[in-house]
Design a protein around this motif. Structure first.
Motif, PDB file in Angstrom:
ATOM      1  N   VAL A  38      -8.602  -5.708  10.792  1.00  0.00           N
ATOM      2  CA  VAL A  38      -9.770  -5.863   9.926  1.00  0.00           C
ATOM      3  C   VAL A  38      -9.536  -7.000   8.932  1.00  0.00           C
ATOM      4  N   SER A  39     -10.546  -7.857   8.816  1.00  0.00           N
ATOM      5  CA  SER A  39     -10.491  -8.968   7.867  1.00  0.00           C
ATOM      6  C   SER A  39     -11.728  -8.962   6.984  1.00  0.00           C
ATOM      7  N   ILE A  40     -11.541  -9.326   5.732  1.00  0.00           N
ATOM      8  CA  ILE A  40     -12.663  -9.609   4.856  1.00  0.00           C
ATOM      9  C   ILE A  40     -12.810 -11.116   4.819  1.00  0.00           C
ATOM     10  N   LEU A  41     -13.930 -11.596   5.323  1.00  0.00           N
ATOM     11  CA  LEU A  41     -14.195 -13.032   5.354  1.00  0.00           C
ATOM     12  C   LEU A  41     -14.985 -13.393   4.111  1.00  0.00           C
ATOM     13  N   THR A  42     -14.434 -14.305   3.322  1.00  0.00           N
ATOM     14  CA  THR A  42     -15.053 -14.640   2.045  1.00  0.00           C
ATOM     15  C   THR A  42     -14.853 -16.112   1.750  1.00  0.00           C
ATOM     16  N   HIS A  43     -15.228 -16.534   0.576  1.00  0.00           N
ATOM     17  CA  HIS A  43     -15.114 -17.923   0.149  1.00  0.00           C
ATOM     18  C   HIS A  43     -13.864 -18.087  -0.710  1.00  0.00           C
ATOM     19  N   PRO A  44     -13.346 -19.295  -0.852  1.00  0.00           N
ATOM     20  CA  PRO A  44     -12.156 -19.508  -1.676  1.00  0.00           C
ATOM     21  C   PRO A  44     -12.425 -19.182  -3.153  1.00  0.00           C
ATOM     22  N   ALA A  45     -11.629 -18.273  -3.696  1.00  0.00           N
ATOM     23  CA  ALA A  45     -11.750 -17.873  -5.104  1.00  0.00           C
ATOM     24  C   ALA A  45     -10.572 -16.962  -5.440  1.00  0.00           C
ATOM     25  N   LYS A  46     -10.476 -16.529  -6.695  1.00  0.00           N
ATOM     26  CA  LYS A  46      -9.388 -15.643  -7.094  1.00  0.00           C
ATOM     27  C   LYS A  46      -9.546 -14.234  -6.509  1.00  0.00           C
ATOM     28  N   HIS A  47     -10.765 -13.730  -6.488  1.00  0.00           N
ATOM     29  CA  HIS A  47     -11.077 -12.422  -5.909  1.00  0.00           C
ATOM     30  C   HIS A  47     -10.180 -11.308  -6.476  1.00  0.00           C
ATOM     31  N   GLU A  48     -10.059 -11.263  -7.782  1.00  0.00           N
ATOM     32  CA  GLU A  48      -9.165 -10.287  -8.420  1.00  0.00           C
ATOM     33  C   GLU A  48      -9.585  -8.849  -8.132  1.00  0.00           C
ATOM     34  N   LEU A  49     -10.862  -8.533  -8.294  1.00  0.00           N
ATOM     35  CA  LEU A  49     -11.310  -7.159  -8.047  1.00  0.00           C
ATOM     36  C   LEU A  49     -11.140  -6.784  -6.584  1.00  0.00           C
ATOM     37  N   LEU A  50     -11.428  -7.690  -5.709  1.00  0.00           N
ATOM     38  CA  LEU A  50     -11.269  -7.429  -4.284  1.00  0.00           C
ATOM     39  C   LEU A  50      -9.814  -7.106  -3.956  1.00  0.00           C
ATOM     40  N   ARG A  51      -8.900  -7.929  -4.433  1.00  0.00           N
ATOM     41  CA  ARG A  51      -7.474  -7.725  -4.149  1.00  0.00           C
ATOM     42  C   ARG A  51      -6.944  -6.450  -4.823  1.00  0.00           C
ATOM     43  N   ASN A  52      -7.360  -6.216  -6.047  1.00  0.00           N
ATOM     44  CA  ASN A  52      -6.909  -5.011  -6.749  1.00  0.00           C
ATOM     45  C   ASN A  52      -7.431  -3.749  -6.083  1.00  0.00           C
ATOM     46  N   SER A  53      -8.665  -3.790  -5.606  1.00  0.00           N
ATOM     47  CA  SER A  53      -9.241  -2.628  -4.946  1.00  0.00           C
ATOM     48  C   SER A  53      -8.503  -2.313  -3.656  1.00  0.00           C
ATOM     49  N   ILE A  54      -8.168  -3.327  -2.916  1.00  0.00           N
ATOM     50  CA  ILE A  54      -7.413  -3.131  -1.673  1.00  0.00           C
ATOM     51  C   ILE A  54      -6.066  -2.491  -1.970  1.00  0.00           C
ATOM     52  N   ALA A  55      -5.391  -2.979  -3.010  1.00  0.00           N
ATOM     53  CA  ALA A  55      -4.083  -2.439  -3.372  1.00  0.00           C
ATOM     54  C   ALA A  55      -4.206  -0.984  -3.825  1.00  0.00           C
ATOM     55  N   GLU A  56      -5.210  -0.686  -4.635  1.00  0.00           N
ATOM     56  CA  GLU A  56      -5.393   0.679  -5.147  1.00  0.00           C
ATOM     57  C   GLU A  56      -5.678   1.674  -4.024  1.00  0.00           C
ATOM     58  N   GLY A  58      -4.607   1.394  -0.913  1.00  0.00           N
ATOM     59  CA  GLY A  58      -3.557   1.387   0.101  1.00  0.00           C
ATOM     60  C   GLY A  58      -3.905   0.595   1.347  1.00  0.00           C
ATOM     61  N   GLY A  59      -4.579  -0.523   1.150  1.00  0.00           N
ATOM     62  CA  GLY A  59      -5.025  -1.321   2.297  1.00  0.00           C
ATOM     63  C   GLY A  59      -4.104  -2.468   2.630  1.00  0.00           C
ATOM     64  N   GLU A  60      -2.814  -2.187   2.755  1.00  0.00           N
ATOM     65  CA  GLU A  60      -1.867  -3.275   2.998  1.00  0.00           C
ATOM     66  C   GLU A  60      -2.086  -3.979   4.327  1.00  0.00           C
ATOM     67  N   ASN A  61      -2.773  -3.323   5.272  1.00  0.00           N
ATOM     68  CA  ASN A  61      -3.042  -3.955   6.568  1.00  0.00           C
ATOM     69  C   ASN A  61      -4.322  -4.792   6.574  1.00  0.00           C
ATOM     70  N   LEU A  62      -5.064  -4.725   5.510  1.00  0.00           N
ATOM     71  CA  LEU A  62      -6.349  -5.411   5.432  1.00  0.00           C
ATOM     72  C   LEU A  62      -6.142  -6.872   5.028  1.00  0.00           C
ATOM     73  N   LYS A  63      -6.737  -7.780   5.792  1.00  0.00           N
ATOM     74  CA  LYS A  63      -6.574  -9.211   5.547  1.00  0.00           C
ATOM     75  C   LYS A  63      -7.759  -9.773   4.774  1.00  0.00           C
ATOM     76  N   ILE A  64      -7.478 -10.756   3.943  1.00  0.00           N
ATOM     77  CA  ILE A  64      -8.536 -11.538   3.298  1.00  0.00           C
ATOM     78  C   ILE A  64      -8.445 -12.957   3.853  1.00  0.00           C
ATOM     79  N   GLU A  65      -9.532 -13.431   4.437  1.00  0.00           N
ATOM     80  CA  GLU A  65      -9.576 -14.792   4.963  1.00  0.00           C
ATOM     81  C   GLU A  65     -10.589 -15.589   4.145  1.00  0.00           C
ATOM     82  N   GLU A  66     -10.114 -16.619   3.476  1.00  0.00           N
ATOM     83  CA  GLU A  66     -10.988 -17.453   2.657  1.00  0.00           C
ATOM     84  C   GLU A  66     -11.437 -18.665   3.476  1.00  0.00           C
ATOM     85  N   LEU A  67     -12.693 -18.678   3.824  1.00  0.00           N
ATOM     86  CA  LEU A  67     -13.258 -19.737   4.652  1.00  0.00           C
ATOM     87  C   LEU A  67     -14.196 -20.595   3.812  1.00  0.00           C
TER      88      LEU A  67
END
Length: 381
Positions: A38-56, A58-67
């Protein structure tokens, strides 16, 4: 992106929106990532809430792809002060990558047209998530029929879609995943007193919002009535130039400095239900956040400055949850009786919540949504 295991699917969640979209899909993406790529396809940015939510979660297998979008479009977006890329151009730029690499693509909004036209042999499958509870007519969009698979929150939405001819070939009722995404948020008070706290949550759309006609009057009422606390947390689009179009300069400084008024025009707390949990009374107009508020039944007041004839209108169903007043001039009276009169609204709120959000013992909405997607893709890809 290849996988040797045919049972493991490649699933993309598209995120090109503001913060309030994250909690509607993130917990499901995490659940799916336990068994799929599973990937979250998004735009280049800091995405702090997105990354923090994934960590909270337990989504260590979830990828973020900045396109990125087209270079010229990125330049014009920067010149025009856009924080987000224009969705159509971004999707057009990246559609070939998406089609080649994913079995399914999940959307929380309606910007899927380029991908719909470019699909090859029915792939990727397009999946539609809600980004809130259905309220206004916007939720009942004929573009729902473009999607291969629909995830619905409850029986009310299912029946409305059925009556309006908006059910696609594979609709499934799973519940409301946002509740799972924010369940660990601790309730807190935002004031140093125990006075009643009111949340004022006007919508951004000028056609429906109470802000232009009544907003300052609401702030002024609470400025002059220190026996109440006010959280002013409107829809985050209200003061965005390309959305609601209002200017922060419209808010006099005295309200921002008042000890009994908290103003938040778009922080994380304005989208993670922090203020909904902290408030004793809800004051709004047509924002569907009211449905999240009444999960825990409490008094509500609605502003109708445009004198809308809402009786029997399904798109104003939320106004059954409390008193509807024409202006802030009636606010003092409405607040005084809101708690005493709440008994006649409690049963209505509980019924609406049951219709809005399917629940089931032994599983969460996110788990049910992930399972439904898994079963659908296993049978159709």
């Amino acid at each position: 992106m290849e996988t040797d295991n045919p049972s493991r699917k490649r699933i993309a969640f598209i995120f090109l929106d503001e913060l309030h979209h994250i909690y509607h899909f993130i917990s499901v993406a995490v659940e799916l990532s336990r068994n799929h790529e599973v990937s979250i396809l998004t735009h280049p940015a800091k995405h702090e809430l997105l990354r923090n939510s994934i960590a909270e979660l337990g989504g260590e297998n979830l990828k973020i792809e900045e396109l990125s979008t087209y270079a010229f479009r990125a330049l014009t977006d920067k010149i025009k002060g856009r924080d987000l890329p224009r969705k159509g151009f971004w999707l057009k730029k990246n559609k070939n990558y998406i089609i080649k690499n994913f079995d399914a693509v999940v959307f929380t909004d309606y910007f899927h047209k380029y991908l719909l036209k470019a699909k090859k042999e029915g792939k990727p499958k397009l999946i539609k998530f809600q980004h809130g509870t259905p309220g206004r007519a916007y939720a009942f969009n004929k573009s729902q029929l473009d999607f291969d698979f629909q995830l619905l929150s409850g029986s009310f939405l299912y029946e409305q879609y059925k009556n309006m001819g908006l059910l696609g070939p594979h609709p499934v009722i799973v519940g409301y995943p946002k509740i799972d995404a924010v369940k660990n948020k601790k309730k807190k008070s935002f004031f140093k007193n125990k006075k009643p706290t009111i949340l004022y949550n006007p919508h951004f759309d000028p056609e429906f919002s109470s802000w232009k006609q009544e907003g300052i009057q609401v702030l002024d009422f609470f400025y002059n009535h220190q026996d109440y606390n006010l959280i002013f947390a409107p829809h985050i689009h209200l003061f965005q130039r390309n959305k609601g179009g209002y200017s922060v300069s419209e808010i006099p400084e005295k309200y921002q400095n008042s000890e009994n008024i908290r103003i938040d025009l778009g922080s994380i707390k304005s989208v993670d239900m922090s203020y909904l949990c902290a408030a004793d009374i809800y004051l709004g107009d047509v924002s569907s956040q009211i449905y999240e508020f009444i999960i825990s039944p409490r008094p509500c007041i609605f502003l109708n400055p445009k004198n809308i004839n809402f009786s029997g209108d399904v798109f104003y169903r939320f106004w059954k949850c409390g008193e509807v007043i024409p202006s802030a001039k009636k606010l003092g009276e409405a607040l005084a009786k809101s708690i005493a009169d709440f008994g006649k609204y409690r049963t209505i709120q509980e019924q609406i919540t049951a219709e809005n959000y399917y629940t089931e013992e032994g599983s969460t909405a996110s788990e049910r949504a992930a399972k439904a997607i898994d079963e659908y893709l296993s049978a159709n890809t």
